[in-house]
Design a protein around this motif. Structure first.
Motif, PDB file in Angstrom:
ATOM      1  N   HIS A   1       0.700  -1.159   0.034  1.00 35.39           N
ATOM      2  CA  HIS A   1       0.173   0.041   0.086  1.00 35.39           C
ATOM      3  C   HIS A   1       0.924   1.268  -0.048  1.00 35.39           C
ATOM      4  CE1 HIS A   1      -3.906  -2.095   0.887  1.00 35.39           C
ATOM      5  NE2 HIS A   1      -3.157  -2.698   1.752  1.00 35.39           N
ATOM      6  N   ASP A   2       0.759   2.305  -0.905  1.00 38.59           N
ATOM      7  CA  ASP A   2       1.177   3.616  -0.859  1.00 38.59           C
ATOM      8  C   ASP A   2       2.765   3.526  -0.772  1.00 38.59           C
ATOM      9  OD1 ASP A   2      -1.542   4.438  -1.174  1.00 38.59           O
ATOM     10  OD2 ASP A   2      -1.777   4.390   0.892  1.00 38.59           O
ATOM     11  N   GLU A   3       3.284   2.566  -1.009  1.00 40.21           N
ATOM     12  CA  GLU A   3       4.824   2.535  -0.783  1.00 40.21           C
ATOM     13  C   GLU A   3       5.633   1.500  -1.571  1.00 40.21           C
ATOM     14  OE1 GLU A   3       7.783   3.611   0.149  1.00 40.21           O
ATOM     15  OE2 GLU A   3       7.358   3.785   2.360  1.00 40.21           O
ATOM     16  N   VAL A   4       6.793   1.865  -2.004  1.00 45.42           N
ATOM     17  CA  VAL A   4       7.585   1.107  -2.886  1.00 45.42           C
ATOM     18  C   VAL A   4       9.003   0.353  -2.092  1.00 45.42           C
ATOM     19  CG1 VAL A   4       6.786   1.947  -5.076  1.00 45.42           C
ATOM     20  CG2 VAL A   4       8.564   3.118  -3.958  1.00 45.42           C
ATOM     21  N   ASP A   5       9.018   0.745  -0.776  1.00 39.90           N
ATOM     22  CA  ASP A   5      10.113   0.617  -0.087  1.00 39.90           C
ATOM     23  C   ASP A   5      10.578  -0.994  -0.381  1.00 39.90           C
ATOM     24  OD1 ASP A   5      11.495   2.637   0.573  1.00 39.90           O
ATOM     25  OD2 ASP A   5      11.200   2.613   2.758  1.00 39.90           O
ATOM     26  N   GLY A   6       9.540  -1.975  -0.234  1.00 35.71           N
ATOM     27  CA  GLY A   6      10.042  -3.306  -0.393  1.00 35.71           C
ATOM     28  C   GLY A   6      10.654  -3.961  -1.661  1.00 35.71           C
ATOM     29  N   ILE A   7      10.518  -2.995  -2.743  1.00 33.71           N
ATOM     30  CA  ILE A   7      10.869  -3.616  -4.034  1.00 33.71           C
ATOM     31  C   ILE A   7      12.083  -4.181  -4.324  1.00 33.71           C
ATOM     32  CG2 ILE A   7      10.962  -2.950  -6.570  1.00 33.71           C
ATOM     33  CD1 ILE A   7       8.148  -1.359  -6.107  1.00 33.71           C
ATOM     34  N   VAL A   8      13.136  -3.415  -3.736  1.00 31.81           N
ATOM     35  CA  VAL A   8      14.491  -3.868  -4.006  1.00 31.81           C
ATOM     36  C   VAL A   8      14.980  -5.134  -3.302  1.00 31.81           C
ATOM     37  CG1 VAL A   8      16.923  -3.044  -3.278  1.00 31.81           C
ATOM     38  CG2 VAL A   8      15.403  -1.303  -4.210  1.00 31.81           C
ATOM     39  N   GLU A   9      14.434  -5.202  -2.089  1.00 33.09           N
ATOM     40  CA  GLU A   9      14.660  -6.593  -1.211  1.00 33.09           C
ATOM     41  C   GLU A   9      13.987  -7.704  -1.947  1.00 33.09           C
ATOM     42  OE1 GLU A   9      13.565  -6.770   2.742  1.00 33.09           O
ATOM     43  OE2 GLU A   9      13.238  -8.694   2.674  1.00 33.09           O
TER      44      GLU A   9
END
Ligand code: AMP
Ligand code: MN
Ligand code: MN
Ligand code: MN
Length: 278
Positions: free
Chosen positions: A39-47
């Motif tokens: 939701h509303d966040e892309v911070d997990g994409i690299v991992e």
């Protein structure tokens, strides 16, 4: 046939597993092509991307944007996005802004009906301080023993008309679609069967979505009943929209549908991935 699951969550939003653990579970469940759509966040994409690569799992960078349309909260999934796009990151930061204030108001309202300290309680379940959500409150209220499960908390406390509900204005449909397109992605309306629209409103939001360049709707999702699979397959075809498939998995024991476990997209529907070269 490939097992394609294009909707799920990690601890970066309101899921229970870290992005790499979601990747491992998708692989274990036989998923071939997987999108993480917090939701509303892309911070997990690299991992998530790195984990998928190690597992030889095809990865699609995604997200799920909260919008307000006709007074109702609607979710728009973006797929194949460039998660470093500036306008997207700025837009998401703006849309996340306000979650904390809403959470304090929710806690005050819950205290008034006998559930004290809900802000601190919900915070214990939050992986990303920017993204406190109703799900985190629900986990805390289950922990207290006030309700037996998460859906029970939502229907008693957290949906519109219930004591813990605080209305919130999210992004507009046009903003969400433009952020996704600006980041090179494809816009998909999430779980369309979940919104409380009449037929006129439903047609209006689909028309507006198409005008804006929206490409697809979720047909096979953990939020639809089997009867809704057929209904939304027909609507996708009528509107010339493609169809998507995604479990909306949030965590073991919490989600009705596991990663990769849904039926395939009906053959009558053009998949959103038709031109992805899979
Ligand atoms: P928020 O973005 O804070 O409004 O929280 C929305 C999230 O709450 C959704 O993404 C779902 O994970 C969860 N949710 C919403 N409605 C329900 C429901 N009726 N039962 C269980 N979970 C729900
Ligand atoms: Mn959620
Ligand atoms: Mn959703
Ligand atoms: Mn979701």
């Amino acid at each position: 046939m490939l097992n394609i699951d294009l909707h799920c969550h990690s601890t970066v939003s309101d899921g229970l597993l870290a992005p790499a653990a979601v990747a491992a579970r998708a692989k274990h469940n036989g998923v071939d092509v997987w999108a993480l759509t917090d939701h509303d966040e892309v911070d997990g994409i690299v991992e998530a991307r790195a984990a998928a690569k190690m597992l030889d799992l095809e990865f699609v960078a995604g997200l799920e944007i909260s919008i307000t349309w006709g007074g109702e909260t609607v979710h728009i999934v973006g797929l194949q996005i460039d998660e470093t796009n500036h306008a997207l990151l700025e837009g998401l930061a703006a849309t996340r802004n306000g979650r904390e204030r809403r959470a304090h108001e929710m806690a005050a309202q819950l205290a008034a009906v006998g559930i004290p300290d809900a802000f601190q309680g919900a915070l214990k379940f939050v992986g990303n301080p920017d993204l406190i959500s109703r799900t985190h409150f629900a986990r805390y209220i289950v922990e207290l023993g006030v309700c037996p499960d998460i859906p029970g908390v939502f229907s008693k406390y957290l949906i519109e008309g219930k004591p813990g509900f605080v209305p919130h204005r999210w992004a507009s449909l046009a903003q969400a679609v433009s952020w996704i397109h600006g980041a090179g992605g494809t816009a998909v309306m999430a779980h369309p069967g979940r919104y409380r629209f009449n037929d006129l409103q439903r047609d209006a939001i689909l028309d507006e979505f198409i005008q804006l360049g929206g490409a697809a709707i979720e047909v096979i999702t953990g939020s639809h009943t089997e009867a809704q699979y057929a209904i939304w397959a027909k609507i996708a075809t009528q509107f010339g929209l493609r169809g998507s498939r995604g479990s909306d998995f949030h965590g073991p024991g919490e989600s009705r549908v596991d990663l990769g476990a849904l039926p395939p997209l009906p053959a009558s529907v053009t998949p959103v991935w038709a031109d992805w070269g899979l």
